[in-house]
Design an enzyme around this catalytic site. Structure first.
Site, short mmCIF file in Angstrom:
data_model
loop_
_atom_site.label_atom_id
_atom_site.label_comp_id
_atom_site.label_asym_id
_atom_site.label_seq_id
_atom_site.Cartn_x
_atom_site.Cartn_y
_atom_site.Cartn_z
N GLU A 217 1.02 -1.24 -0.31
CA GLU A 217 0.36 0.10 0.01
C GLU A 217 0.68 1.32 0.14
O GLU A 217 1.67 1.45 1.25
CB GLU A 217 -0.99 -0.17 1.27
N GLU A 226 5.35 11.17 -1.60
CA GLU A 226 6.20 10.43 -0.88
C GLU A 226 6.82 9.56 -1.58
O GLU A 226 8.02 9.35 -1.17
CB GLU A 226 5.03 9.15 0.26
#
Ligand code: 6LC
Length: 451
Positions: A217, A226
């Site tokens: 995930e 990110e």
């Protein structure tokens, strides 16, 4: 170019910056420079492109490549590459530490060492149930398979695998200190023979064997923020066996032009007449402070979507390459289907999990958009500087560019460029792109996330 003239006319002494990476000019008004070069920035006509001098030559330079020098004559108004909390405004030691680690791993994995983020993810039922469903729908396929759960956090997906199917082995890889607790959770639930927790960065991990399934995930805001996906791609290359499965198998970024009356009123209209006084001189500041960044955790109401959404990026997780992440471009052409105020764009993502078995519930999709119940990602709002009135039958066309920061590897900027074509009040004509009327409004805006 007006800005260029303004910049050229600026004779201020300038501020000294050091280049953190090479840059090759793509136009005659840009400067080529190398890592470590010291540039004198003479003007900052916009956030992304500054006017600078190097060895007697002058030209535009991308601000994202530059870090302010310690000994510069900078004053407090120096701006980092598009972020009010950019490296230039931090303490010197912090600057140095951060530049030594462009991934900011200490801070990043530190944030996953406490429960807050894990609770947020685990309480997001749509997210967590989607992964559970993938395991359930493929339980026969997973029998005797070797699975790698990249960035397992508290280990929920690995535990689902052990609980609901019979894998030969699950390697649960987690870089943050949470891994120690994950080990305890695995033991407490009696799965220590199947699930092995490995603490470390997945890119560095050594396994005794290749894996049949790479589960993760990894999705951040606007899908890529990110850039955890880079670890997934590196691990895929190194550890996924021939013919192995990627879950998610595909991912997409979606966009819709939207209204944001509430957000606009709170931050912009507010200054018109508070307490019977004219505070409009603060509006440019509000624009700069609030509308120059994307708004995370926005929930766009369906009635505020001005058209059907459009997929602007589509990624195949089997073929996507680390290099592809540097710059991703998508196009859009929206047919406005109602009268309204075009305040900005809302973005979200979907991920798809292909099914590997014929009997079972089939493929699973996790959709974080406004047509489904909100997830913890919600949507991301990009505000225009000024709203544009639009009508049914208008067309909004343009492009989106996700540009990964060369220095700060978890960050990116998003450039949206749009043209509003006024229509004929005829949605069918818009659908067929049968008109190309003179443009009503043309714009482009770059949003740092966060640098
Ligand atoms: C997931 C983040 C989790 O994955 C979190 O526990 C973090 O410490 C871990 N993680 C992130 N990158 C790596 C890596 N390269 N190696 C090992 N563990 C990693 C939720 N975050 C998003 N989906 N964005």
């Amino acid at each position: 170019m007006e800005e260029s003239e303004k910049a050229e006319n600026d004779t201020s002494a300038g501020e000294e910056f050091i280049s953190l990476s090479d840059f090759t000019a793509t136009g005659s008004d840009q400067l080529t420079f190398g890592r470590g070069d010291r540039l004198l920035v003479r003007a900052k006509p916009c956030e992304d492109w500054w006017w600078a001098e190097l060895r007697g030559d002058v030209g535009y330079v991308p601000s994202s490549h530059l870090l302010q020098c310690r000994l510069s004559s900078a004053t407090g108004d120096a701006q980092g590459p598009g972020d009010a909390q950019g490296p230039c405004e931090q303490e010197e030691e912090e600057e140095e530490a951060a530049v030594e680690d462009p991934w900011q791993d200490e801070e990043y994995f530190g944030s996953y060492a406490s429960l807050k983020l894990h609770l947020e993810m685990l309480s997001d039922q749509r997210r967590t149930e989607a992964y559970r469903q993938v395991v359930l729908n493929n339980r026969d396929f997973l029998k005797d398979k070797v699975v790698l759960d990249l960035g397992c956090g508290t280990g929920i997906i690995s535990l689902f695998c052990a609980q609901l199917s019979q894998p030969a082995k699950v390697y649960a890889v987690e870089a943050s200190p949470m891994a120690e607790y994950t080990r305890r959770l695995v033991r407490r639930n009696g799965f220590e023979d199947v699930v092995t927790v490995l603490q470390g960065r997945a890119e560095d991990v050594e396994l005794p064997q290749k894996v049949d399934v790479l589960l993760s995930e990894w999705m951040g805001n606007c899908l890529l923020f990110e850039f955890m996906v880079e670890a997934v791609l590196k691990v895929r290359r190194r550890w996924l066996a021939e013919g192995g499965v990627m879950w998610p198998s595909s991912a997409a970024l979606l966009l819709v032009p939207c209204q944001a009356h509430g957000f606009y009123a709170e931050n912009m209209s507010f200054w018109k007449n508070p307490y019977g006084l004219d505070f409009t001189p603060l509006q440019p500041l509000a624009q700069q402070e609030i509308f120059s960044k994307p708004k995370f955790s926005h929930v766009v109401a369906l009635e505020d979507c001005l058209s059907a959404p459009s997929e602007v990026l589509s990624l195949n997780m089997y073929t996507l390459d680390v290099q592809d992440l540097e710059e991703m471009t998508g196009q859009f052409s929206f047919c406005v289907d109602k009268l309204g105020e075009f305040h900005g764009f809302s973005a979200w993502f979907t991920v798809g999990f292909e099914s590997r078995q014929t009997a079972g519930g089939g493929a699973v999709e996790l959709d974080t958009g406004p047509y489904s119940q909100p997830t913890h990602w919600k949507q991301t709002l990009f505000m225009l500087d000024s709203p544009v009135s639009v009508h049914e039958g208008d067309r909004i066309s343009g492009s989106i560019v996700l540009h990964r920061n060369h220095v700060w590897r978890r960050h990116m900027s998003i450039t949206l460029s749009w043209t509003v074509h006024s229509g004929t009040q005829d949605a069918d004509a818009c659908q067929a792109s049968a008109f190309n009327s003179p443009t009503g409004n043309v714009g482009t805006k770059t949003f740092p996330m966060w640098r």
